[in-house]
Structure formats: C-alpha cells, structure tokens
Design a protein around this motif. Sequence first.
Motif, PDB file in Angstrom:
ATOM      1  N   LEU A 103       2.534  -2.944  -5.067  1.00  0.00           N
ATOM      2  CA  LEU A 103       2.073  -1.615  -5.438  1.00  0.00           C
ATOM      3  C   LEU A 103       3.028  -0.586  -4.840  1.00  0.00           C
ATOM      4  O   LEU A 103       3.359  -0.661  -3.651  1.00  0.00           O
ATOM      5  CB  LEU A 103       0.654  -1.387  -4.911  1.00  0.00           C
ATOM      6  CG  LEU A 103       0.028  -0.025  -5.171  1.00  0.00           C
ATOM      7  CD1 LEU A 103      -0.181   0.197  -6.675  1.00  0.00           C
ATOM      8  CD2 LEU A 103      -1.294   0.109  -4.432  1.00  0.00           C
ATOM      9  N   PHE A 104       3.443   0.372  -5.653  1.00  0.00           N
ATOM     10  CA  PHE A 104       4.362   1.422  -5.224  1.00  0.00           C
ATOM     11  C   PHE A 104       3.711   2.791  -5.406  1.00  0.00           C
ATOM     12  O   PHE A 104       2.904   2.984  -6.309  1.00  0.00           O
ATOM     13  CB  PHE A 104       5.658   1.376  -6.046  1.00  0.00           C
ATOM     14  CG  PHE A 104       6.449   0.116  -5.864  1.00  0.00           C
ATOM     15  CD1 PHE A 104       7.455   0.054  -4.914  1.00  0.00           C
ATOM     16  CD2 PHE A 104       6.190  -0.998  -6.638  1.00  0.00           C
ATOM     17  CE1 PHE A 104       8.197  -1.105  -4.747  1.00  0.00           C
ATOM     18  CE2 PHE A 104       6.924  -2.168  -6.475  1.00  0.00           C
ATOM     19  CZ  PHE A 104       7.930  -2.227  -5.530  1.00  0.00           C
ATOM     20  N   ASP A 105       4.070   3.727  -4.553  1.00  0.00           N
ATOM     21  CA  ASP A 105       3.633   5.131  -4.624  1.00  0.00           C
ATOM     22  C   ASP A 105       2.148   5.337  -4.367  1.00  0.00           C
ATOM     23  O   ASP A 105       1.567   6.321  -4.817  1.00  0.00           O
ATOM     24  CB  ASP A 105       4.030   5.771  -5.965  1.00  0.00           C
ATOM     25  CG  ASP A 105       5.539   5.867  -6.125  1.00  0.00           C
ATOM     26  OD1 ASP A 105       6.245   5.851  -5.095  1.00  0.00           O
ATOM     27  OD2 ASP A 105       6.004   5.959  -7.270  1.00  0.00           O
ATOM     28  N   PHE A 106       1.520   4.435  -3.622  1.00  0.00           N
ATOM     29  CA  PHE A 106       0.134   4.630  -3.203  1.00  0.00           C
ATOM     30  C   PHE A 106       0.124   5.801  -2.221  1.00  0.00           C
ATOM     31  O   PHE A 106       0.898   5.810  -1.265  1.00  0.00           O
ATOM     32  CB  PHE A 106      -0.393   3.351  -2.551  1.00  0.00           C
ATOM     33  CG  PHE A 106      -1.824   3.407  -2.134  1.00  0.00           C
ATOM     34  CD1 PHE A 106      -2.819   3.757  -3.029  1.00  0.00           C
ATOM     35  CD2 PHE A 106      -2.194   3.086  -0.839  1.00  0.00           C
ATOM     36  CE1 PHE A 106      -4.149   3.795  -2.650  1.00  0.00           C
ATOM     37  CE2 PHE A 106      -3.521   3.105  -0.444  1.00  0.00           C
ATOM     38  CZ  PHE A 106      -4.504   3.461  -1.348  1.00  0.00           C
ATOM     39  N   PRO A 107      -0.699   6.823  -2.435  1.00  0.00           N
ATOM     40  CA  PRO A 107      -0.641   8.027  -1.594  1.00  0.00           C
ATOM     41  C   PRO A 107      -0.769   7.778  -0.085  1.00  0.00           C
ATOM     42  O   PRO A 107      -0.154   8.490   0.709  1.00  0.00           O
ATOM     43  CB  PRO A 107      -1.801   8.877  -2.108  1.00  0.00           C
ATOM     44  CG  PRO A 107      -1.916   8.480  -3.537  1.00  0.00           C
ATOM     45  CD  PRO A 107      -1.620   7.003  -3.544  1.00  0.00           C
ATOM     46  N   GLU A 108      -1.528   6.769   0.323  1.00  0.00           N
ATOM     47  CA  GLU A 108      -1.700   6.506   1.758  1.00  0.00           C
ATOM     48  C   GLU A 108      -0.520   5.768   2.366  1.00  0.00           C
ATOM     49  O   GLU A 108      -0.386   5.674   3.579  1.00  0.00           O
ATOM     50  CB  GLU A 108      -2.987   5.714   2.014  1.00  0.00           C
ATOM     51  CG  GLU A 108      -4.239   6.566   1.983  1.00  0.00           C
ATOM     52  CD  GLU A 108      -4.705   6.919   0.575  1.00  0.00           C
ATOM     53  OE1 GLU A 108      -4.130   6.429  -0.414  1.00  0.00           O
ATOM     54  OE2 GLU A 108      -5.645   7.716   0.467  1.00  0.00           O
ATOM     55  N   LYS A 109       0.345   5.194   1.527  1.00  0.00           N
ATOM     56  CA  LYS A 109       1.548   4.506   1.996  1.00  0.00           C
ATOM     57  C   LYS A 109       2.499   4.402   0.816  1.00  0.00           C
ATOM     58  O   LYS A 109       2.278   3.599  -0.087  1.00  0.00           O
ATOM     59  CB  LYS A 109       1.219   3.115   2.540  1.00  0.00           C
ATOM     60  CG  LYS A 109       2.434   2.381   3.065  1.00  0.00           C
ATOM     61  CD  LYS A 109       2.097   0.993   3.557  1.00  0.00           C
ATOM     62  CE  LYS A 109       3.364   0.293   4.022  1.00  0.00           C
ATOM     63  NZ  LYS A 109       3.148  -1.123   4.226  1.00  0.00           N
ATOM     64  N   THR A 110       3.543   5.200   0.810  1.00  0.00           N
ATOM     65  CA  THR A 110       4.391   5.287  -0.372  1.00  0.00           C
ATOM     66  C   THR A 110       5.416   4.157  -0.484  1.00  0.00           C
ATOM     67  O   THR A 110       6.017   3.984  -1.532  1.00  0.00           O
ATOM     68  CB  THR A 110       5.118   6.639  -0.428  1.00  0.00           C
ATOM     69  OG1 THR A 110       5.846   6.822   0.776  1.00  0.00           O
ATOM     70  CG2 THR A 110       4.125   7.777  -0.626  1.00  0.00           C
ATOM     71  N   THR A 111       5.625   3.393   0.586  1.00  0.00           N
ATOM     72  CA  THR A 111       6.515   2.238   0.488  1.00  0.00           C
ATOM     73  C   THR A 111       5.771   1.099  -0.190  1.00  0.00           C
ATOM     74  O   THR A 111       4.551   1.135  -0.335  1.00  0.00           O
ATOM     75  CB  THR A 111       7.021   1.804   1.875  1.00  0.00           C
ATOM     76  OG1 THR A 111       5.891   1.496   2.705  1.00  0.00           O
ATOM     77  CG2 THR A 111       7.851   2.894   2.526  1.00  0.00           C
ATOM     78  N   GLU A 112       6.493   0.076  -0.601  1.00  0.00           N
ATOM     79  CA  GLU A 112       5.869  -1.014  -1.356  1.00  0.00           C
ATOM     80  C   GLU A 112       4.801  -1.735  -0.546  1.00  0.00           C
ATOM     81  O   GLU A 112       4.902  -1.872   0.670  1.00  0.00           O
ATOM     82  CB  GLU A 112       6.910  -1.998  -1.861  1.00  0.00           C
ATOM     83  CG  GLU A 112       7.559  -2.845  -0.793  1.00  0.00           C
ATOM     84  CD  GLU A 112       8.605  -3.778  -1.360  1.00  0.00           C
ATOM     85  OE1 GLU A 112       8.626  -4.940  -0.923  1.00  0.00           O
ATOM     86  OE2 GLU A 112       9.409  -3.354  -2.204  1.00  0.00           O
ATOM     87  N   ILE A 113       3.771  -2.180  -1.247  1.00  0.00           N
ATOM     88  CA  ILE A 113       2.630  -2.878  -0.637  1.00  0.00           C
ATOM     89  C   ILE A 113       2.439  -4.196  -1.375  1.00  0.00           C
ATOM     90  O   ILE A 113       2.340  -4.214  -2.609  1.00  0.00           O
ATOM     91  CB  ILE A 113       1.336  -2.039  -0.773  1.00  0.00           C
ATOM     92  CG1 ILE A 113       1.509  -0.688  -0.087  1.00  0.00           C
ATOM     93  CG2 ILE A 113       0.144  -2.811  -0.227  1.00  0.00           C
ATOM     94  CD1 ILE A 113       0.425   0.310  -0.433  1.00  0.00           C
ATOM     95  N   ASP A 114       2.420  -5.292  -0.637  1.00  0.00           N
ATOM     96  CA  ASP A 114       2.169  -6.596  -1.246  1.00  0.00           C
ATOM     97  C   ASP A 114       0.716  -6.718  -1.658  1.00  0.00           C
ATOM     98  O   ASP A 114      -0.189  -6.463  -0.851  1.00  0.00           O
ATOM     99  CB  ASP A 114       2.512  -7.729  -0.273  1.00  0.00           C
ATOM    100  CG  ASP A 114       4.001  -7.845  -0.025  1.00  0.00           C
ATOM    101  OD1 ASP A 114       4.784  -7.658  -0.985  1.00  0.00           O
ATOM    102  OD2 ASP A 114       4.392  -8.135   1.114  1.00  0.00           O
TER     103      ASP A 114
END
Length: 86
Positions: free
Chosen positions: A70-81
């Motif tokens: 996941l990219f550009d999630f407001p709480e963490k803008t770096t990639e999330i597995d």
Amino acid sequence: MNYHERNNTEYKFSINSVVYELSIGKNTEYFYLCDENNNGRVYVGKYERRGDSLILKDSYAEMYIFNNKLFDFPEKTTEIDLIKTE
C-alpha cells in the motif's frame, strides 16, 4: 467460506502497534479501511484497476496498491506490506 470471504479480499497491516484492516469488494468497486478497533479515521470509497495496480479513493485520500504493498496511506506515506487474510 462465509459471505464476507466470498465477496471481499481482506488484508491487514500495522503501523506503530495499530493494526489496520482493508477490505476490497470482489463484486463491487468499493473498499473499506480502518484500524482494528475503529478508533481512528475510516476510509471508505471506490477503487479502480489500472494495469497491475488498484487505486483507492475516498473523499480525503488517494492511495494505491501494487505488488501487495500500500502506498500513500495518510498515516504513513512510505510503502506498507499488506498481509492477505483470506
């Protein structure tokens, strides 16, 4: 397999000990994203497929999924597995 599993693709991820759940409709164009305890912001909106990516849009944010990240999630803008839960 229950109704929810047949009709949605489910993912989980965590940020700073907060577990989030993402549900993407298999037969609709809608998604739902919130923390496991519903204590924070809830993201609900439509998604669209673009090539190998999914673009998730609600009234506040635009995020995308590519290669189970996941990219550009407001709480963490770096990639999330993302961890698929079904």
